[in-house]
Design a protein around this motif. Structure first.
Motif, PDB file in Angstrom:
ATOM      1  N   THR A   1      -7.515  15.378  -1.918  1.00  0.00           N
ATOM      2  CA  THR A   1      -7.454  14.001  -2.251  1.00  0.00           C
ATOM      3  C   THR A   1      -6.657  13.318  -2.358  1.00  0.00           C
ATOM      4  OG1 THR A   1      -6.307  15.636  -3.947  1.00  0.00           O
ATOM      5  CG2 THR A   1      -8.303  16.471  -4.244  1.00  0.00           C
ATOM      6  N   LEU A   2      -5.070  13.411  -1.180  1.00  0.00           N
ATOM      7  CA  LEU A   2      -4.786  12.617  -1.563  1.00  0.00           C
ATOM      8  C   LEU A   2      -5.830  11.034  -0.968  1.00  0.00           C
ATOM      9  CD1 LEU A   2      -1.545  11.789  -1.380  1.00  0.00           C
ATOM     10  CD2 LEU A   2      -1.849  12.418   1.576  1.00  0.00           C
ATOM     11  N   GLN A   3      -4.727  10.441  -1.171  1.00  0.00           N
ATOM     12  CA  GLN A   3      -5.361   8.769  -0.564  1.00  0.00           C
ATOM     13  C   GLN A   3      -4.147   7.507  -1.484  1.00  0.00           C
ATOM     14  OE1 GLN A   3      -8.977   7.857  -4.094  1.00  0.00           O
ATOM     15  NE2 GLN A   3      -7.724   5.705  -3.394  1.00  0.00           N
ATOM     16  N   LEU A   4      -4.246   6.293  -0.937  1.00  0.00           N
ATOM     17  CA  LEU A   4      -3.289   5.057  -0.955  1.00  0.00           C
ATOM     18  C   LEU A   4      -4.046   4.615  -2.029  1.00  0.00           C
ATOM     19  CD1 LEU A   4      -2.100   4.856   2.456  1.00  0.00           C
ATOM     20  CD2 LEU A   4      -1.329   6.882   0.905  1.00  0.00           C
ATOM     21  N   PHE A   5      -3.014   3.829  -2.185  1.00  0.00           N
ATOM     22  CA  PHE A   5      -3.578   2.460  -3.400  1.00  0.00           C
ATOM     23  C   PHE A   5      -3.271   1.121  -2.561  1.00  0.00           C
ATOM     24  CE2 PHE A   5      -3.327   7.327  -5.608  1.00  0.00           C
ATOM     25  CZ  PHE A   5      -4.880   7.016  -5.920  1.00  0.00           C
ATOM     26  N   ILE A   6      -3.189  -0.259  -3.269  1.00  0.00           N
ATOM     27  CA  ILE A   6      -3.035  -1.840  -3.471  1.00  0.00           C
ATOM     28  C   ILE A   6      -2.612  -1.698  -4.558  1.00  0.00           C
ATOM     29  CG2 ILE A   6      -3.592  -3.739  -2.704  1.00  0.00           C
ATOM     30  CD1 ILE A   6      -5.904  -2.108  -0.978  1.00  0.00           C
ATOM     31  N   ASP A   7      -0.985  -2.047  -4.673  1.00  0.00           N
ATOM     32  CA  ASP A   7      -0.329  -2.966  -5.722  1.00  0.00           C
ATOM     33  C   ASP A   7      -2.000  -4.261  -5.806  1.00  0.00           C
ATOM     34  OD1 ASP A   7       0.835  -4.019  -7.417  1.00  0.00           O
ATOM     35  OD2 ASP A   7       2.841  -3.332  -6.999  1.00  0.00           O
ATOM     36  N   PRO A   8      -1.752  -4.262  -7.201  1.00  0.00           N
ATOM     37  CA  PRO A   8      -2.322  -5.621  -7.213  1.00  0.00           C
ATOM     38  C   PRO A   8      -1.639  -6.831  -7.507  1.00  0.00           C
ATOM     39  CG  PRO A   8      -2.333  -4.632  -9.322  1.00  0.00           C
ATOM     40  CD  PRO A   8      -1.996  -3.427  -7.948  1.00  0.00           C
TER      41      PRO A   8
ATOM     42  N   ASN B   1      -6.013   2.248  -8.892  1.00  0.00           N
ATOM     43  CA  ASN B   1      -5.085   1.399  -7.806  1.00  0.00           C
ATOM     44  C   ASN B   1      -4.197   0.328  -8.701  1.00  0.00           C
ATOM     45  OD1 ASN B   1      -5.615   0.200  -4.680  1.00  0.00           O
ATOM     46  ND2 ASN B   1      -7.654   1.506  -6.817  1.00  0.00           N
ATOM     47  N   ALA B   2      -4.620   0.154 -10.225  1.00  0.00           N
ATOM     48  CA  ALA B   2      -3.368  -0.270 -11.014  1.00  0.00           C
ATOM     49  C   ALA B   2      -2.760   0.608 -11.972  1.00  0.00           C
ATOM     50  CB  ALA B   2      -4.110  -1.132 -11.645  1.00  0.00           C
ATOM     51  N   GLU B   3      -3.354   1.969 -12.335  1.00  0.00           N
ATOM     52  CA  GLU B   3      -2.688   2.627 -13.086  1.00  0.00           C
ATOM     53  C   GLU B   3      -1.359   3.693 -11.576  1.00  0.00           C
ATOM     54  OE1 GLU B   3      -7.130   2.928 -15.800  1.00  0.00           O
ATOM     55  OE2 GLU B   3      -5.999   4.838 -14.386  1.00  0.00           O
ATOM     56  N   PHE B   4      -1.970   3.816 -10.762  1.00  0.00           N
ATOM     57  CA  PHE B   4      -0.692   4.237  -9.940  1.00  0.00           C
ATOM     58  C   PHE B   4       0.498   3.415  -9.789  1.00  0.00           C
ATOM     59  CE2 PHE B   4       0.728   4.648  -5.635  1.00  0.00           C
ATOM     60  CZ  PHE B   4       1.352   5.402  -5.720  1.00  0.00           C
ATOM     61  N   PHE B   5       0.620   2.602  -9.657  1.00  0.00           N
ATOM     62  CA  PHE B   5       1.544   1.719  -9.742  1.00  0.00           C
ATOM     63  C   PHE B   5       2.295   1.455 -10.677  1.00  0.00           C
ATOM     64  CE2 PHE B   5      -0.427   0.387  -5.939  1.00  0.00           C
ATOM     65  CZ  PHE B   5       0.388   0.681  -4.933  1.00  0.00           C
ATOM     66  N   ALA B   6       1.295   1.239 -11.979  1.00  0.00           N
ATOM     67  CA  ALA B   6       2.308   0.944 -13.470  1.00  0.00           C
ATOM     68  C   ALA B   6       2.519   2.205 -13.789  1.00  0.00           C
ATOM     69  CB  ALA B   6       1.122   1.086 -14.307  1.00  0.00           C
ATOM     70  N   GLU B   7       2.222   3.582 -13.188  1.00  0.00           N
ATOM     71  CA  GLU B   7       3.105   5.089 -13.547  1.00  0.00           C
ATOM     72  C   GLU B   7       4.216   4.966 -12.594  1.00  0.00           C
ATOM     73  OE1 GLU B   7      -0.359   7.630 -13.406  1.00  0.00           O
ATOM     74  OE2 GLU B   7      -1.447   6.577 -14.599  1.00  0.00           O
ATOM     75  N   ARG B   8       4.097   4.730 -11.244  1.00  0.00           N
ATOM     76  CA  ARG B   8       5.308   5.037 -10.039  1.00  0.00           C
ATOM     77  C   ARG B   8       6.426   3.854 -11.222  1.00  0.00           C
ATOM     78  NH1 ARG B   8       5.572   1.757  -5.032  1.00  0.00           N
ATOM     79  NH2 ARG B   8       5.710   0.184  -6.113  1.00  0.00           N
ATOM     80  N   ASP B   9       5.739   3.123 -11.328  1.00  0.00           N
ATOM     81  CA  ASP B   9       7.034   1.494 -11.686  1.00  0.00           C
ATOM     82  C   ASP B   9       7.377   2.259 -13.363  1.00  0.00           C
ATOM     83  OD1 ASP B   9       6.949   0.738  -9.383  1.00  0.00           O
ATOM     84  OD2 ASP B   9       5.673  -0.975 -10.333  1.00  0.00           O
ATOM     85  N   ALA B  10       6.876   2.736 -14.001  1.00  0.00           N
ATOM     86  CA  ALA B  10       7.610   3.159 -15.574  1.00  0.00           C
ATOM     87  C   ALA B  10       7.997   4.738 -15.276  1.00  0.00           C
ATOM     88  CB  ALA B  10       6.129   3.824 -16.182  1.00  0.00           C
ATOM     89  N   THR B  11       7.742   5.393 -14.294  1.00  0.00           N
ATOM     90  CA  THR B  11       9.037   6.013 -14.314  1.00  0.00           C
ATOM     91  C   THR B  11      10.479   5.913 -13.276  1.00  0.00           C
ATOM     92  OG1 THR B  11       8.119   6.940 -11.435  1.00  0.00           O
ATOM     93  CG2 THR B  11       7.374   8.131 -14.008  1.00  0.00           C
TER      94      THR B  11
ATOM     95  N   ILE C   1       0.739  -1.260   0.226  1.00  0.00           N
ATOM     96  CA  ILE C   1      -0.331   0.357   0.260  1.00  0.00           C
ATOM     97  C   ILE C   1       1.045   1.585  -0.219  1.00  0.00           C
ATOM     98  CG2 ILE C   1      -1.727   1.245   1.483  1.00  0.00           C
ATOM     99  CD1 ILE C   1      -2.619  -1.308   2.289  1.00  0.00           C
ATOM    100  N   HIS C   2       0.949   2.039  -1.030  1.00  0.00           N
ATOM    101  CA  HIS C   2       1.581   3.520  -0.767  1.00  0.00           C
ATOM    102  C   HIS C   2       0.737   4.368  -1.781  1.00  0.00           C
ATOM    103  CE1 HIS C   2       4.932   1.113  -0.358  1.00  0.00           C
ATOM    104  NE2 HIS C   2       4.600  -0.258  -0.747  1.00  0.00           N
ATOM    105  N   GLY C   3       1.412   5.472  -1.929  1.00  0.00           N
ATOM    106  CA  GLY C   3       0.428   6.717  -1.933  1.00  0.00           C
ATOM    107  C   GLY C   3       1.590   7.751  -2.717  1.00  0.00           C
ATOM    108  N   PRO C   4       0.667   9.172  -3.847  1.00  0.00           N
ATOM    109  CA  PRO C   4       1.494  10.039  -3.868  1.00  0.00           C
ATOM    110  C   PRO C   4       2.951  11.187  -3.551  1.00  0.00           C
ATOM    111  CG  PRO C   4      -0.487  10.634  -3.739  1.00  0.00           C
ATOM    112  CD  PRO C   4      -0.175   9.155  -3.379  1.00  0.00           C
TER     113      PRO C   4
END
Ligand code: SF4
Ligand code: SF4
Length: 101
Positions: free
Chosen positions: A49-56, A91-101, A26-29
């Motif tokens: 508007t901050l929220q956390l996300f779960i890496d699927p 949730n999935a998009e947050f980690f896809a974008e994070r891992d692409a940078t 579980i992580h966030g921006p």
């Protein structure tokens, strides 16, 4: 069949779920260490508007995060209410974008 954090987290975002997650998925921006020290009022004011996300890809579906969320923001993906279903992809998009940078 991972768990999902919905937008209901926004305005609370106390990181309780991240604290109990046994696989640290579980992580966030922003760094989560910044959040628990703030009061709930400060979190809502400074990060509305901050929220956390779960890496699927990492969630093991233990359900521990659901138990500690004070606003019932977390669901297994199959149980996300209809008005919040787009949050599954968020949730999935947050980690896809994070891992692409
Ligand atoms: S269900 Fe378990 S593994 Fe998945 S995010 Fe919640 S605490 Fe972490
Ligand atoms: S416990 Fe609930 S409100 Fe707190 S950060 Fe996690 S999802 Fe958001």
């Amino acid at each position: 069949m991972p768990h999902v954090i919905t937008r209901t987290c926004q305005g609370t975002c106390n990181t309780a779920c991240a604290t109990v997650c046994p696989v640290d998925c579980i992580h966030g921006p922003i760094p989560l260490a910044q959040l628990p020290a703030a009061t709930p009022r400060e979190r809502a004011r400074d990060h509305p508007t901050l929220q956390l996300f779960i890496d699927p890809e990492e969630c093991i579906d233990c359900g521990g995060c659901v138990e500690v969320c004070p606003v019932d923001a977390i669901y297994p993906d199959y149980a996300v209410p209809e008005p919040l279903r787009e949050d599954i992809a968020r949730n999935a998009e947050f980690f896809a974008e994070r891992d692409a940078t």
